[in-house]
Design an enzyme around this catalytic site. Sequence first.
Site, PDB file in Angstrom:
ATOM      1  N   ALA A 156      40.210   3.126  -9.659  1.00 19.42           N
ATOM      2  CA  ALA A 156      38.843   3.389 -10.083  1.00 19.42           C
ATOM      3  C   ALA A 156      38.710   4.806 -10.616  1.00 19.42           C
ATOM      4  O   ALA A 156      39.704   5.509 -10.834  1.00 19.42           O
ATOM      5  CB  ALA A 156      37.888   3.149  -8.915  1.00 19.42           C
ATOM      6  N   SER A 157      37.482   5.222 -10.833  1.00 23.92           N
ATOM      7  CA  SER A 157      37.243   6.509 -11.473  1.00 23.92           C
ATOM      8  C   SER A 157      37.603   7.684 -10.577  1.00 23.92           C
ATOM      9  O   SER A 157      38.083   8.714 -11.061  1.00 23.92           O
ATOM     10  CB  SER A 157      35.777   6.609 -11.882  1.00 23.92           C
ATOM     11  OG  SER A 157      34.941   6.347 -10.769  1.00 23.92           O
ATOM     12  N   ALA A 184      39.085   7.192  -7.194  1.00 19.41           N
ATOM     13  CA  ALA A 184      40.037   6.872  -6.141  1.00 19.41           C
ATOM     14  C   ALA A 184      40.819   5.615  -6.493  1.00 19.41           C
ATOM     15  O   ALA A 184      40.500   4.912  -7.460  1.00 19.41           O
ATOM     16  CB  ALA A 184      39.299   6.673  -4.809  1.00 19.41           C
ATOM     17  N   GLN A 185      41.828   5.349  -5.693  1.00 14.50           N
ATOM     18  CA  GLN A 185      42.701   4.194  -5.871  1.00 14.50           C
ATOM     19  C   GLN A 185      42.748   3.420  -4.561  1.00 14.50           C
ATOM     20  O   GLN A 185      42.727   4.024  -3.484  1.00 14.50           O
ATOM     21  CB  GLN A 185      44.093   4.679  -6.258  1.00 14.50           C
ATOM     22  CG  GLN A 185      45.018   3.630  -6.833  1.00 14.50           C
ATOM     23  CD  GLN A 185      46.136   4.287  -7.633  1.00 14.50           C
ATOM     24  OE1 GLN A 185      45.869   4.986  -8.608  1.00 14.50           O
ATOM     25  NE2 GLN A 185      47.374   4.073  -7.215  1.00 14.50           N
ATOM     26  N   VAL A 186      42.833   2.079  -4.648  1.00 17.18           N
ATOM     27  CA  VAL A 186      42.787   1.241  -3.455  1.00 17.18           C
ATOM     28  C   VAL A 186      44.075   0.433  -3.361  1.00 17.18           C
ATOM     29  O   VAL A 186      44.493  -0.209  -4.332  1.00 17.18           O
ATOM     30  CB  VAL A 186      41.565   0.299  -3.489  1.00 17.18           C
ATOM     31  CG1 VAL A 186      41.556  -0.613  -2.258  1.00 17.18           C
ATOM     32  CG2 VAL A 186      40.275   1.103  -3.565  1.00 17.18           C
ATOM     33  N   LYS A 200      41.709   3.328   0.743  1.00 20.89           N
ATOM     34  CA  LYS A 200      41.094   3.989  -0.408  1.00 20.89           C
ATOM     35  C   LYS A 200      41.497   5.458  -0.382  1.00 20.89           C
ATOM     36  O   LYS A 200      41.279   6.163   0.619  1.00 20.89           O
ATOM     37  CB  LYS A 200      39.570   3.850  -0.347  1.00 20.89           C
ATOM     38  CG  LYS A 200      38.826   4.441  -1.531  1.00 20.89           C
ATOM     39  CD  LYS A 200      37.343   4.142  -1.403  1.00 20.89           C
ATOM     40  CE  LYS A 200      36.544   4.718  -2.571  1.00 20.89           C
ATOM     41  NZ  LYS A 200      35.095   4.435  -2.428  1.00 20.89           N
ATOM     42  N   ALA A 241      43.165  -1.816  -6.989  1.00 21.85           N
ATOM     43  CA  ALA A 241      42.232  -1.315  -8.004  1.00 21.85           C
ATOM     44  C   ALA A 241      42.468   0.171  -8.198  1.00 21.85           C
ATOM     45  O   ALA A 241      42.777   0.896  -7.248  1.00 21.85           O
ATOM     46  CB  ALA A 241      40.788  -1.569  -7.571  1.00 21.85           C
ATOM     47  N   ASP A 270      25.872   1.614  -6.275  1.00 19.87           N
ATOM     48  CA  ASP A 270      26.862   1.520  -7.348  1.00 19.87           C
ATOM     49  C   ASP A 270      27.258   0.057  -7.508  1.00 19.87           C
ATOM     50  O   ASP A 270      28.417  -0.320  -7.320  1.00 19.87           O
ATOM     51  CB  ASP A 270      28.085   2.374  -7.004  1.00 19.87           C
ATOM     52  CG  ASP A 270      29.033   2.546  -8.186  1.00 19.87           C
ATOM     53  OD1 ASP A 270      28.622   2.232  -9.328  1.00 19.87           O
ATOM     54  OD2 ASP A 270      30.176   2.988  -7.980  1.00 19.87           O
TER      55      ASP A 270
END
Length: 450
Positions: A130-131, A133-135, A149, A128, A281
Amino acid sequence: MSASLHRSQRSLRVAWNAAVIYLGYKWTQRRVRGLTAAQAATLWDAQHDRSAKRLFDLAVSLQALMIKAGQFIGARADIVPAPYVHRLGALHDRVPPRSAALIRAIIERELGRPIDELFSHFDDRPLAAASLAQVHRARLPNGRQVVVKVQYPEVGDLVRLDMRNLETVVRLLARRESRFDYCAVAAELAREMPRELDFVHEAEMQRRVAANLAGETRLVVPEVISGMLTRHVLVSNYVDGARVLDLAALDRMGVDPVAVAGALAAAYGRQIMIDGLFQADPHPGNILVRRDGKVALLDFGLTKELPDQVRLGFARLVLASNGRDPAAVLAAFRELGIRTRHDEPASLLTLVRLLFDARPVLGDPAVVRESNTALDHNPINAIPHDLILIGRVIGLLRGVAVSLATPFTPMQMLLPYARAAVEGTPAPAGVEGGGPLGVEGGRSSTVAGG
């Protein structure tokens, strides 16, 4: 291009797009006068789609907090028009990822060792993006499957700038639209966002929520891997599952959607009203359903701790709303610090029904008119910051009730936990309204996760 010019252009783009969207709606409002309902609906749909596309393009371009804001709007299938759900919902899947070389460099710098020493395998393809961070999926030398993460390097400065931009837009909106305390929303985001940038704080919250929910057999919180944590890198257990609103995947796994709703009721009813600490969230990308039917909560960067007064005040508001008792609703409002223009009983009941009911969805014009009329007649002049993020959970439960076609409203989902909180009794196993969720339906034994 200098950094100051870049910041100025970013601010101007946010202000320009906000103005274009706002004026577009005002123009459409004038154009639909005198038209038939069908003609007006066509114009409104076109305006919604134009605005949603503009927000999507802006979020993808600017990233950081703009993506998070778009994801939040796109997850609110209960209250926003369908084009917003269609356009902005894609932000959960189509955030442009950063290069594997950059991500690897951040991990090695933060954890102080080469990737090949840290992991026996590291997948350069992100699970994923995301806004903030990246996983990525990886495997430890001992064979354990994990997710890594990684926070983007420039995100701290961008979030602070975006918060200032958002606060400016909200102040202007608040002057023009006085039906809701928009400034409280911006203030709460400004309060919580710095914590979301600190993965050490996130790991602490993840561990605390996991401990609180340890007795809930239908729920899973991934374990944080000891020794692999910094402010910008967080490693946790890997969870394999389908997104909570993916009906086709739930059907393939033989999972009962009603039981999934029950697990979510347990998750958030307990967190908010029993524990006073909740994952704040709750968009669909942060909630997975495993093959055994257990629901996994992910991403604890935005986790909210509630004072007992707010925890119990919200529980009393749920009970008062269920009993349609305006005097009790008013007492709960005062306990929570919610202020409306006046205390007319019918108006108070309309406001709480619009808050908790799951039936009005997807921008139904009749519901929009009712909501606007109620807020015009009795605007919310003040709402405490502690309640802003609870509203996101109610939005999730409304979206789940609608998308999974369950027969329960958020009020029914939360009611047993409200009673337990006020009475000081143990948290219940499910919700009312035809039987406890998680134990009804032909496939409930799979989902209960005993």
